[in-house]
Design an enzyme around this catalytic site. Structure first.
Site, PDB file in Angstrom:
ATOM      1  CG  HIS A 141      -1.788  -1.149   1.411  1.00 32.47           C
ATOM      2  ND1 HIS A 141      -3.134  -1.095   1.104  1.00 32.47           N
ATOM      3  CD2 HIS A 141      -1.559  -2.420   1.844  1.00 32.47           C
ATOM      4  CE1 HIS A 141      -3.694  -2.282   1.352  1.00 32.47           C
ATOM      5  NE2 HIS A 141      -2.759  -3.104   1.795  1.00 32.47           N
ATOM      6  NE  ARG A 165      -0.862   3.756   3.746  1.00 28.07           N
ATOM      7  CZ  ARG A 165      -1.679   2.773   4.077  1.00 28.07           C
ATOM      8  NH1 ARG A 165      -2.699   2.429   3.292  1.00 28.07           N
ATOM      9  NH2 ARG A 165      -1.517   2.121   5.202  1.00 28.07           N
ATOM     10  CG  HIS A 186      -3.726 -10.231   4.362  1.00 24.61           C
ATOM     11  ND1 HIS A 186      -5.045 -10.572   4.340  1.00 24.61           N
ATOM     12  CD2 HIS A 186      -3.669  -8.885   4.234  1.00 24.61           C
ATOM     13  CE1 HIS A 186      -5.752  -9.472   4.201  1.00 24.61           C
ATOM     14  NE2 HIS A 186      -4.963  -8.450   4.133  1.00 24.61           N
ATOM     15  CG  ASP A 190      -1.089  -5.990   4.138  1.00 18.66           C
ATOM     16  OD1 ASP A 190      -1.284  -5.010   3.393  1.00 18.66           O
ATOM     17  OD2 ASP A 190      -1.919  -6.386   4.972  1.00 18.66           O
TER      18      ASP A 190
HETATM   19  O1  DOR Z   1      -3.799  -3.737   8.495  1.00 18.43           O
HETATM   20  C1  DOR Z   1      -4.142  -3.391   7.369  1.00 18.43           C
HETATM   21  N1  DOR Z   1      -3.719  -2.235   6.827  1.00 18.43           N
HETATM   22  N2  DOR Z   1      -4.956  -4.200   6.674  1.00 18.43           N
HETATM   23  C2  DOR Z   1      -5.524  -3.809   5.518  1.00 18.43           C
HETATM   24  O2  DOR Z   1      -6.329  -4.536   4.992  1.00 18.43           O
HETATM   25  C3  DOR Z   1      -5.213  -2.493   4.950  1.00 18.43           C
HETATM   26  C4  DOR Z   1      -3.938  -1.956   5.447  1.00 18.43           C
HETATM   27  C5  DOR Z   1      -3.785  -0.460   5.197  1.00 18.43           C
HETATM   28  O3  DOR Z   1      -4.009  -0.038   4.049  1.00 18.43           O
HETATM   29  O4  DOR Z   1      -3.417   0.277   6.113  1.00 18.43           O
HETATM   30 ZN    ZN Z   2      -3.220  -5.059   2.361  1.00 20.18          ZN
END
Ligand code: DOR
Ligand code: ZN
Length: 451
Positions: free
Chosen positions: A65, A67, A236, A307
């Site tokens: 991610h 951002r 995950h 992740d």
């Molecule tokens: O812990 C998490 N953070 N799980 C998710 O599904 C999204 C992710 C985030 O984008 O911060």
């Molecule tokens: Zn994720």
């Protein structure tokens, strides 16, 4: 940019064996692998003497991610890709829970265009599913740079969510390519959120978002995939129960992944590290962690991912239950897994299978993931003897911290190479961060997928 590069005297991590040898990259592709060595340098070719270093394919992290757009103060496509490269990662697949969400073709085109200017590694993106964007999902199928559809079946960071049967059926029935699901059951979550609202201890997170919550959604996603004969990737996996259940359901239709942190941490680390390791789905219990290892080794789980979900330490300081869920990890996943290998948990060839070939196979990424002549020259040279304690200040992520702070990790990438060009390097005895040596957008290309 594409490079002409000769790597001499390396320990080559080939798909089935580890041997000494040389490897030549010509015009960005692996042109020659010489087991036993003996390749001489050609004109216009850079040379790396890799004596004492293991050569692996570049890592593909299919779950990050970064951002952008919306929260570039936490990460953007440049900082994320530099962090990736620092960890031996040469390709990433980025999630759609942005601000605004990546849920249509124009927003994907914007991300791809931004990445072409900013990323120093290869890149691909998910489109997020909503309950009514079928035509958007269809409009990007087969598009370069688009790796699949992400469905949040349970609420997590952001507001992407599809949990009603009717809407899920519609997506599985009317789209192609890979559907990647965040499998937590929304109805159960909503009920339990009320039940657990009085709990402020962090251990309650895994009790609230419990194994049953994940198991229900995993079973539901699998039955949708089978009913509609649709490729499904469950992201995950966290519980032994899900992994055991998937053991005999797996074929070419359903694939799955595990995060490095779920292979490393358990309930005791949650007590010790607190909000830093708060994530969805949660870090669970030691027996889950051990079953995840077992199912990774027997092939039930196809790949290891991060992740990478950066949040600021300021936001984490809000404490449980207000702190956001997610932790960074893209730059530490390979050293962490190499440390597990050093400690006897797995072999280095397993790591190449789980972090390079596995993701390429799951998403149908062409010509990547193994040291094979004709494949792209995406590589990492690691020093298996380098042992260093990592701290927050050693990180490239914009949020400037790591959940592994204070841990001694053994096995560090000394060179990360994209299309035959060095993009990141560390010097023996030099800083742990090393040097990011590529200029933005100068290396890395849009990934293509066999959909
Ligand atoms: O812990 C998490 N953070 N799980 C998710 O599904 C999204 C992710 C985030 O984008 O911060
Ligand atoms: Zn994720």
């Amino acid at each position: 940019m594409v490079g002409h590069l000769l790597i001499q005297n390396a320990t080559l991590v080939l798909p089935e064996k580890i041997v000494e040898g040389d490897l030549r990259v010509k015009g960005g592709s692996i042109a020659e692998i010489a087991i036993g060595g003996g390749l001489d340098s050609l004109k216009n070719e850079s040379v790396i003497d890799a004596t004492g270093l293991h050569l692996l394919p570049g890592v593909i992290d299919p779950h990050v991610h970064f951002r952008e757009p919306g929260n570039t103060e936490k990460e953007d496509l440049e900082s994320g890709s530099r962090a990736a490269a620092a960890g031996g990662v040469t390709s990433f697949l980025d999630m759609p829970n942005n601000n605004p969400n990546t849920i249509d073709r124009p927003s994907l085109e914007r991300k791809i265009s931004l990445a072409s200017k900013k990323s120093i590694t290869h890149y691909g993106f998910f489109i997020g599913a909503t309950k009514d964007n079928i035509s958007d999902l269809q409009s990007v199928q087969g598009m370069d740079g688009v790796c699949g559809i992400k469905i949040f079946m349970g609420s997590s960071t952001g507001d992407l969510l599809v949990h009603e049967q009717e809407h899920l059926e519609n997506i599985f029935a009317n789209t192609g390519g890979v559907i990647a699901t965040h499998a937590e059951d929304e109805e159960r979550l909503q009920q339990r959120n009320v039940k657990f609202s009085h709990r402020t201890d962090i251990a309650s997170h895994a009790e609230n978002r419990d194994v049953e919550c994940a198991f229900l959604a995993t079973k539901r996603a699998a039955s949708l995939a089978m009913k509609h004969n649709h490729r499904l990737h469950i992201v995950h996996l966290t519980s032994g129960k899900e992994a055991d259940w998937l053991y005999d359901k797996k074929g070419n239709l359903i694939t799955t992944e595990v995060c490095t942190q779920h292979l490393t941490f358990d309930q005791n680390d949650v007590e010790r590290l607190g909000e830093r390791v708060l994530m969805n789905p949660p870090i669970r219990y030691d027996e889950d962690r051990e079953t995840l290892w077992k199912r990774l080794k027997d092939g039930t789980i196809d790949c290891v991912v991060t992740d990478h979900a950066p949040h600021t330490l300021e936001a984490k300081a809000a404490g449980f239950p207000h702190a956001p869920a997610g932790m960074p990890g893209v730059e530490t996943s390979l050293p962490l897994m190499l440390t597990h290998a050093k400690e006897g948990k797995c072999k280095i060839t397993d790591i190449a299978k789980w972090m390079c070939a596995g993701p390429a196979q799951v998403y149908g990424i062409k010509n990547k993931g193994s040291l094979t002549e004709g494949f792209d020259g995406d590589l990492t040279l690691v020093d298996m003897e380098a042992s260093r304690i990592i701290t927050d200040s050693d990180t490239w992520t914009k949020v400037g911290w790591t959940p592994y702070s204070g841990m001694e990790l053994t096995g560090w990438p000394m060179y990360t190479i994209v299309d035959g060009e060095v993009v990141h390097m560390r010097r023996p005895g030099g800083s742990l961060k090393g040097e990011s040596v590529a200029s933005s957008g100068s290396s890395g290309r849009v990934l293509k997928f066999r959909n």
